[in-house]
Design a protein around this motif. Structure first.
Motif, PDB file in Angstrom:
ATOM      1  N   ILE A 354       0.836  -1.205   0.000  1.00 40.27           N
ATOM      2  CA  ILE A 354       0.000   0.000   0.000  1.00 40.27           C
ATOM      3  C   ILE A 354       0.871   1.256   0.000  1.00 40.27           C
ATOM      4  CG2 ILE A 354      -1.652   1.338   1.358  1.00 40.27           C
ATOM      5  CD1 ILE A 354      -2.865  -1.339   2.257  1.00 40.27           C
ATOM      6  N   TRP A 416       0.491  -3.973  -7.140  1.00 44.70           N
ATOM      7  CA  TRP A 416      -0.775  -4.716  -7.122  1.00 44.70           C
ATOM      8  C   TRP A 416      -0.585  -6.206  -6.898  1.00 44.70           C
ATOM      9  CZ3 TRP A 416      -4.717  -1.987  -6.015  1.00 44.70           C
ATOM     10  CH2 TRP A 416      -4.817  -0.658  -6.458  1.00 44.70           C
ATOM     11  N   LEU A 419       0.394  -6.775  -3.316  1.00 46.91           N
ATOM     12  CA  LEU A 419      -0.775  -6.587  -2.461  1.00 46.91           C
ATOM     13  C   LEU A 419      -1.690  -7.804  -2.534  1.00 46.91           C
ATOM     14  CD1 LEU A 419      -2.572  -4.784  -0.678  1.00 46.91           C
ATOM     15  CD2 LEU A 419      -3.528  -3.799  -2.773  1.00 46.91           C
TER      16      LEU A 419
END
Length: 431
Positions: A354, A416, A419
């Protein structure tokens, strides 16, 4: 999880569950060397003290492992501080399309990547011979830096051979150092120190290289000069690690006895836990590729921000990073539930992804000036394969303006999947 339910391969937690009795039984029945440290060059008084005092053993192991891996960076990273420009300030080219620095980084990566895959076998079967192997790796790597100086001086177009040879042994160092630690009550604390070493070490060794460059030494000979200094520390630390006593009976009862594993056992382990392993390896590949690009071109990225890089700049940035990471990573030592500890590690991974996404998005929207053993081996190997591919794409893709542009784009691309892996990986797939 109880200790008698565990047989650990690496790290702090047992990858085997109660319903894996057949595999566990097979591992115990295999007649392999038990894990432990070599007993050569031991200073009996020191070894006895370490054996009696677990706290001192943990602190000593952490400090020695930190310094050895720190020293490895002193042999691996110095040439990355140079920009490899000619007398006119123009970047030296390798052929017509690639800068010399990129060619050197890529060839070292080929060697380092090859070493990671070789290390899957070597590190898992090295018990009792880690010291011999580490000495050989150290001397070979330093010899390659001397060759780099000679080729850089007399045949610049061929100095990529030396960087390939330099990377070839160094990918095995991590697994060999970890093998001294695993199976001990204090292994978690020692691993924290080892993780911090490559954050701090990268900045410090490049600052030392910058200081040598400022002192007038040739950019082709700085790696050999600095490497010789750190090679001495490396060899001293090998002797230091040999002072660690073998894991005690208490260690074995709490952490499980460590054994060397052959090809068939590695394959059986993979087939048992492949879903979780693949998820972790994918995340590690993205993370390692991004981290290594940042590390390799740190000087250029900071300069693209409009900041002058001087000796001390990189040490300052890396020390701040290490300080921020020290507390959360070290806190895992106090969590005795292995599955819970792994889950918290995944939470840290998600938090980091993040931060990666938010920070690169914010910078790209409004840039500003300033400096604001098996499983692990495969993870490293795949990670550096990703590094190699990214370097090629970054060098030849016409859409990138500079190193900073590549760095920010990678943050967007890799944030991404990192994550996703962190949020979807199930601890029970592995443990």
């Amino acid at each position: 999880m109880q200790a008698d339910d565990q047989i650990e391969f690496t790290g702090k937690a047992d990858p085997l569950k109660e319903d894996d009795d057949d595999l566990k039984e097979h591992l115990h029945e295999e007649e392999h060397h038990t894990a432990g440290t070599p007993t050569r060059l031991q200073i009996k008084g020191l070894s006895n003290v370490l054996e009696r005092n677990v706290l001192f053993q943990s602190l000593y192991g952490a400090a020695t492992g930190f310094l050895l891996y720190f020293a490895m960076y002193g042999i691996r990273k110095p040439f990355k501080a140079a920009t490899f420009e000619d007398e006119n300030g123009e970047k030296i080219m390798f052929g017509t399309q690639m800068t010399l620095k990129t060619a050197l980084i890529l060839t070292q990566l080929v060697g380092y990547l090859s070493s990671k895959f070789i290390g899957i076998k070597v590190t898992s079967e090295s018990k009792g011979r880690q010291d011999y192997i580490l000495v050989a790796l150290c001397l070979f790597s330093e010899a390659s830096l001397i060759l780099f100086g000679l080729l850089g001086t007399y045949a610049t177009d061929w100095c990529f051979i030396a960087t390939f040879l330099n990377g070839l042994p160094l990918g095995m160092v991590w697994g060999l150092v970890v093998s001294y630690f695993e199976g001990r009550a204090g292994a978690d604390f020692m691993m924290v120190a080892l993780c911090i070493s490559f954050i701090v070490g990268s900045g410090v060794v490049k600052d030392v290289a910058l200081a040598l460059l400022d002192a007038g030494y040739s950019q082709f000979w700085v790696p050999a000069i600095e490497g010789a200094m750190f090679a001495v520390l490396w060899l001293i630390c090998i002797v230091g690690l040999n002072q660690l006593p073998p894991p005690s009976e208490v260690d074995k009862s709490e952490r499980g006895e460590r054994i060397s594993i052959d090809h068939s056992m590695r394959l059986e382990y993979y087939l048992t836990f492949w879903p979780g392993l693949l998820a972790l390896w994918l995340g590690a590949m993205c993370l390692t590729a991004y981290r290594d690009y940042r590390d390799s071109f740190a000087v250029e990225i900071i300069e693209d921000m409009g900041v002058e890089v001087v000796p001390g700049t990189l040490s300052q940035t890396e020390s701040i990073i290490a300080g921020c990471l020290m507390i959360p990573i070290a806190s895992l030592v106090f969590i005795k539930d292995n599955v819970k500890s792994f889950g918290i590690s995944l939470f840290f991974l998600v938090a980091g992804a993040i931060i990666l996404l938010v920070s690169t998005t914010a910078y790209m929207a409004s840039p500003y000036d300033g400096i604001n053993y098996y499983m692990m081996s495969v993870m490293d190997a795949l990670g550096y394969l990703g590094v190699f591919v990214i370097f090629l794409v970054a060098e030849f893709a016409p859409s990138f303006n500079d190193y900073l542009d590549v760095y920010n784009t990678l943050g967007q691309v890799f944030g991404w999947p990192i994550l996703a892996v962190g949020t979807n990986a199930n601890a029970k797939q592995i443990f």
